[in-house]
Design a protein around this motif. Structure first.
Motif, PDB file in Angstrom:
ATOM      1  N   LEU A   1     -12.710  37.608 -11.078  1.00 32.25           N
ATOM      2  CA  LEU A   1     -12.622  37.664  -9.626  1.00 32.25           C
ATOM      3  C   LEU A   1     -13.453  38.828  -9.098  1.00 32.25           C
ATOM      4  CD1 LEU A   1     -11.385  36.861  -6.888  1.00 32.25           C
ATOM      5  CD2 LEU A   1      -9.451  38.337  -7.425  1.00 32.25           C
ATOM      6  N   LEU A   2     -13.322  39.995  -9.748  1.00 26.00           N
ATOM      7  CA  LEU A   2     -14.097  41.161  -9.306  1.00 26.00           C
ATOM      8  C   LEU A   2     -15.595  40.886  -9.413  1.00 26.00           C
ATOM      9  CD1 LEU A   2     -12.194  44.317 -10.587  1.00 26.00           C
ATOM     10  CD2 LEU A   2     -12.413  43.429  -8.268  1.00 26.00           C
ATOM     11  N   ARG A   3     -15.990  40.224 -10.515  1.00 21.12           N
ATOM     12  CA  ARG A   3     -17.407  39.924 -10.717  1.00 21.12           C
ATOM     13  C   ARG A   3     -17.927  39.019  -9.590  1.00 21.12           C
ATOM     14  NH1 ARG A   3     -20.099  35.804 -12.872  1.00 21.12           N
ATOM     15  NH2 ARG A   3     -18.225  34.714 -13.554  1.00 21.12           N
ATOM     16  N   LEU A   4     -17.148  37.965  -9.284  1.00 24.11           N
ATOM     17  CA  LEU A   4     -17.570  37.039  -8.225  1.00 24.11           C
ATOM     18  C   LEU A   4     -17.585  37.736  -6.871  1.00 24.11           C
ATOM     19  CD1 LEU A   4     -15.599  33.885  -9.369  1.00 24.11           C
ATOM     20  CD2 LEU A   4     -18.075  34.078  -9.224  1.00 24.11           C
TER      21      LEU A   4
ATOM     22  N   GLU B   1     -20.572  39.925  -6.043  1.00 21.96           N
ATOM     23  CA  GLU B   1     -21.818  39.248  -5.714  1.00 21.96           C
ATOM     24  C   GLU B   1     -22.107  39.235  -4.221  1.00 21.96           C
ATOM     25  OE1 GLU B   1     -22.127  35.329  -7.324  1.00 21.96           O
ATOM     26  OE2 GLU B   1     -22.086  36.070  -9.391  1.00 21.96           O
ATOM     27  N   ASP B   2     -21.085  38.940  -3.408  1.00 26.61           N
ATOM     28  CA  ASP B   2     -21.376  38.890  -1.976  1.00 26.61           C
ATOM     29  C   ASP B   2     -20.293  39.516  -1.115  1.00 26.61           C
ATOM     30  OD1 ASP B   2     -19.465  37.030  -2.380  1.00 26.61           O
ATOM     31  OD2 ASP B   2     -20.406  35.447  -1.186  1.00 26.61           O
ATOM     32  N   ARG B   3     -19.364  40.225  -1.764  1.00 27.35           N
ATOM     33  CA  ARG B   3     -18.387  41.041  -1.037  1.00 27.35           C
ATOM     34  C   ARG B   3     -17.769  40.372   0.175  1.00 27.35           C
ATOM     35  NH1 ARG B   3     -17.820  46.978  -2.472  1.00 27.35           N
ATOM     36  NH2 ARG B   3     -18.936  46.980  -4.441  1.00 27.35           N
ATOM     37  N   LYS B   4     -16.950  39.376  -0.092  1.00 28.08           N
ATOM     38  CA  LYS B   4     -16.172  38.795   0.996  1.00 28.08           C
ATOM     39  C   LYS B   4     -15.013  39.732   1.318  1.00 28.08           C
ATOM     40  CE  LYS B   4     -17.046  34.216  -0.840  1.00 28.08           C
ATOM     41  NZ  LYS B   4     -18.159  33.967   0.085  1.00 28.08           N
ATOM     42  N   SER B   5     -14.414  39.549   2.463  1.00 27.50           N
ATOM     43  CA  SER B   5     -13.164  40.260   2.743  1.00 27.50           C
ATOM     44  C   SER B   5     -12.062  39.535   1.984  1.00 27.50           C
ATOM     45  CB  SER B   5     -12.827  40.229   4.227  1.00 27.50           C
ATOM     46  OG  SER B   5     -13.929  40.692   4.961  1.00 27.50           O
ATOM     47  N   VAL B   6     -11.223  40.302   1.289  1.00 24.75           N
ATOM     48  CA  VAL B   6     -10.153  39.665   0.534  1.00 24.75           C
ATOM     49  C   VAL B   6      -8.812  40.252   0.938  1.00 24.75           C
ATOM     50  CG1 VAL B   6      -9.249  39.091  -1.740  1.00 24.75           C
ATOM     51  CG2 VAL B   6     -11.704  39.413  -1.440  1.00 24.75           C
ATOM     52  N   LEU B   7      -7.849  39.372   1.182  1.00 27.07           N
ATOM     53  CA  LEU B   7      -6.472  39.802   1.383  1.00 27.07           C
ATOM     54  C   LEU B   7      -5.678  39.208   0.223  1.00 27.07           C
ATOM     55  CD1 LEU B   7      -4.556  41.334   3.156  1.00 27.07           C
ATOM     56  CD2 LEU B   7      -4.235  39.310   4.556  1.00 27.07           C
TER      57      LEU B   7
ATOM     58  N   PRO C   1     -18.427  49.275 -10.325  1.00 27.13           N
ATOM     59  CA  PRO C   1     -17.585  48.169 -10.799  1.00 27.13           C
ATOM     60  C   PRO C   1     -16.472  48.655 -11.739  1.00 27.13           C
ATOM     61  CG  PRO C   1     -19.697  48.162 -11.916  1.00 27.13           C
ATOM     62  CD  PRO C   1     -19.767  49.249 -10.888  1.00 27.13           C
ATOM     63  N   ARG C   2     -15.378  47.892 -11.737  1.00 29.76           N
ATOM     64  CA  ARG C   2     -14.233  48.277 -12.546  1.00 29.76           C
ATOM     65  C   ARG C   2     -13.954  47.241 -13.633  1.00 29.76           C
ATOM     66  NH1 ARG C   2     -10.078  48.976  -7.506  1.00 29.76           N
ATOM     67  NH2 ARG C   2     -11.259  50.519  -6.314  1.00 29.76           N
ATOM     68  N   ASP C   3     -13.320  47.711 -14.688  1.00 34.52           N
ATOM     69  CA  ASP C   3     -12.744  46.792 -15.650  1.00 34.52           C
ATOM     70  C   ASP C   3     -11.241  46.972 -15.555  1.00 34.52           C
ATOM     71  OD1 ASP C   3     -13.385  45.338 -18.622  1.00 34.52           O
ATOM     72  OD2 ASP C   3     -11.403  46.231 -18.332  1.00 34.52           O
ATOM     73  N   VAL C   4     -10.543  45.911 -15.187  1.00 32.63           N
ATOM     74  CA  VAL C   4      -9.129  46.068 -14.839  1.00 32.63           C
ATOM     75  C   VAL C   4      -8.268  46.561 -16.002  1.00 32.63           C
ATOM     76  CG1 VAL C   4      -9.095  44.441 -12.928  1.00 32.63           C
ATOM     77  CG2 VAL C   4      -8.742  43.600 -15.242  1.00 32.63           C
ATOM     78  N   ALA C   5      -8.677  46.217 -17.225  1.00 31.97           N
ATOM     79  CA  ALA C   5      -7.873  46.650 -18.373  1.00 31.97           C
ATOM     80  C   ALA C   5      -8.099  48.129 -18.656  1.00 31.97           C
ATOM     81  CB  ALA C   5      -8.213  45.807 -19.591  1.00 31.97           C
TER      82      ALA C   5
END
Lengths: 254, 263
Positions: free
Chosen positions: B178-181, B184-190, B228-232
């Motif tokens: 999800l982070l990778r996608l 790419e184009d930085r949508k707003s996410v809630l 960028p982050r790696d969640v683990a």
């Protein structure tokens, strides 16, 4: 495969076994042939009918009546079921009438239909339609009501219009309900045709059985019933094929 | 394109009542353009209710939603909504499920399928085009669901505990995906979740909702972790633990309250 053939063996065994018992009881005079007839005479009668060829006219008439009642009844039932499930206001107005009509035992309508539409096929089709309609109607209605609300919300969020919802969500989701109603509907369509013929007509399987009954010809009655059973089984297997084709997306085994 | 100072969605004084029951009371917040925001709170605190309101599936009893500075009435055409439960059409293949949004928009079938194929590949499901949902695993279904939404290129993504039904490994995988996608184009996410770790690992900002009924906004935390982050991996850093502890301090009380009411 060997497992299935074994199952079939049991099924055939049961069938043949009970025929033998029946035949034996009548031949040993434990049961009276006048009341119970005999598998062998029934078989001979069927052969006689099929060779003489008169039976095909009766069969085709019952078939046409059944098919017309089935097509018209399910068509109307599905159409009106869809409409009322998606138009709650209309449903509220019509609900008591639908319940009232459905409460009428359909057999009592047969004489009325005979009066209205005569002794021919139309009165039988009308009787079949009143039987089939409600089955298709209630199943369609229920199917629409039980559409998964999450799937519905998802389709709406993805931009589906009302007609697209109907085509891509409501109809496929209801297909299972509608199809399962088709199988019972075909049975009801046969009932409508045969009962109609039985109560007043000049042709068809029901007429044949009524005629035989009129002269206490038990063999004729049983032969007519046998034909009827084969007739319904064939129609049922056709519906079964259609079901498999339409519900291909379902997990097998459920 | 990305500008967290410009508002994508704005909730003002949102109250939702179901009969006598008040689900959320007077909630106001904003999600900026390209911002990744999480709402956390104990179960039954009205998180999903808020998403439904933003999506336009549920009318608030009072309050207003503004999307890109326009009052939102009816379904919110700017958003894509990833539901918590399975929402794929079970009678359509993975490919047709992804294509369906385009089909709804009258895109020719051939072209819609072409794009759907590309999107399936993007979420790592090349070769699964003709599988029906019941033949896919939970994680795969979520991927199809994600592709189904992203193919329409919504400006705003609403996600309702999308990964809560997945096992931990699949979950980490999906979160990174999800982070990778998103990158790419930085949508707003809630993003709604009851899992604080997930919220901190993924987002720019975490909103804490109080236990229901009548949930209110309890606090708001900016997450100062770099991307960028790696969640683990990020879960093991000191910064992560520090902010996690800070938010948990507030959240814990609400969780306990929610337990006391429900059990």
């Amino acid at each position: 495969m060997p497992k299935i053939s074994k199952l079939h063996l049991y099924q055939i065994g049961l069938f043949v076994g009970s025929l033998f018992v029946w035949e034996g009881l009548v031949r040993a005079k434990i049961a009276d042939a006048f009341f119970f007839s005999m598998p062998s005479s029934i078989f001979l009668r069927l052969a006689e009918w099929l060779i003489k060829g008169d039976i095909y006219r009766h069969l085709s008439i019952t078939f046409i009546e059944t098919l017309s009642a089935f097509v018209m009844g399910t068509g109307l039932g599905i159409g009106i079921g869809l409409w009322l499930a998606l138009a709650p206001k209309a449903l509220k107005v019509l609900e008591p009438y639908i319940k009232a009509f459905n409460a009428i035992p359909r057999v009592v309508l047969a004489p009325i239909f005979t009066l209205w539409f005569g002794l021919g096929m139309i009165s039988k089709v009308a009787l079949g339609v009143t039987l089939v309609f409600f089955l298709a109607f209630f199943n369609t209605y229920q199917g629409i009501r039980e559409v998964n609300p999450v799937i519905l919300a998802n389709a709406r969020m993805l931009g589906a219009s009302r007609s697209q919802l109907l085509r891509h969500v409501y109809l496929p989701s209801t297909a299972g309900w509608i199809i399962s109603s088709l199988r019972s509907s075909i049975g009801f369509a046969v009932v409508g045709a045969v009962v109609g013929e039985y109560l007043g007509s000049s042709a068809g399987l029901g007429y044949l059985i009524a005629q035989a009954e009129g002269v206490f010809d038990t063999t004729g009655v049983f032969a007519g019933m046998t034909l009827l059973v084969v007739f319904v089984l064939i129609l049922d297997s056709v519906v079964n094929q259609v079901e498999r084709h339409i519900l291909a997306w379902r997990p097998s085994g459920t | 394109m990305t500008n967290p100072n410009k508002s994508a969605v704005q909730l003002e004084g949102i109250t939702v009542r179901f009969g006598d029951y008040t689900a959320v009371e007077n909630v106001s917040f904003e999600v900026g353009e390209g911002e990744f925001v999480a709402i956390v709170g104990p179960t039954g605190c009205g998180k999903s209710t808020l998403l439904s309101v933003v999506a336009g599936l549920l009318l608030p009893t009072s309050g207003e939603i503004r999307t890109f500075n326009e009052a939102t009435k009816g379904l919110n055409r700017w958003v894509g909504y990833l539901f918590q439960q399975d929402a794929l059409l079970p009678w359509k293949t993975a490919l047709d499920n992804v294509a369906i949004g385009l089909i709804f928009r009258q895109v020719p079938t051939q072209e819609a399928r072409q794009q759907a194929q590309e999107w399936l590949a993007k979420v790592g499901l090349k070769g699964f085009e003709n599988y029906y949902p019941h033949q896919l695993s939970g994680g795969m279904k979520k991927r199809v669901g994600l592709a189904q939404i992203l193919i329409l290129n919504p400006k705003i993504l609403l996600m309702d505990e999308p990964f809560s039904a997945l096992d931990v490994q699949t979950r980490n995988l999906m979160e990174n995906e999800l982070l990778r996608l998103w990158q790419e184009d930085r949508k707003s996410v809630l993003f709604v979740t009851h899992d604080l770790e997930e919220a901190v690992a993924l987002t720019d900002r975490v909103l804490v909702l109080s236990a229901g009924p009548a949930s209110k906004l309890m606090g708001e935390f900016t997450i100062p972790l770099s991307r960028p982050r790696d969640v683990a991996e990020i879960r093991l850093t000191d910064k992560f633990l520090e902010i996690h502890r800070e938010i948990w301090h507030i959240l814990r009380g609400e969780v306990l309250k929610s337990y006391a009411q429900n059990f």
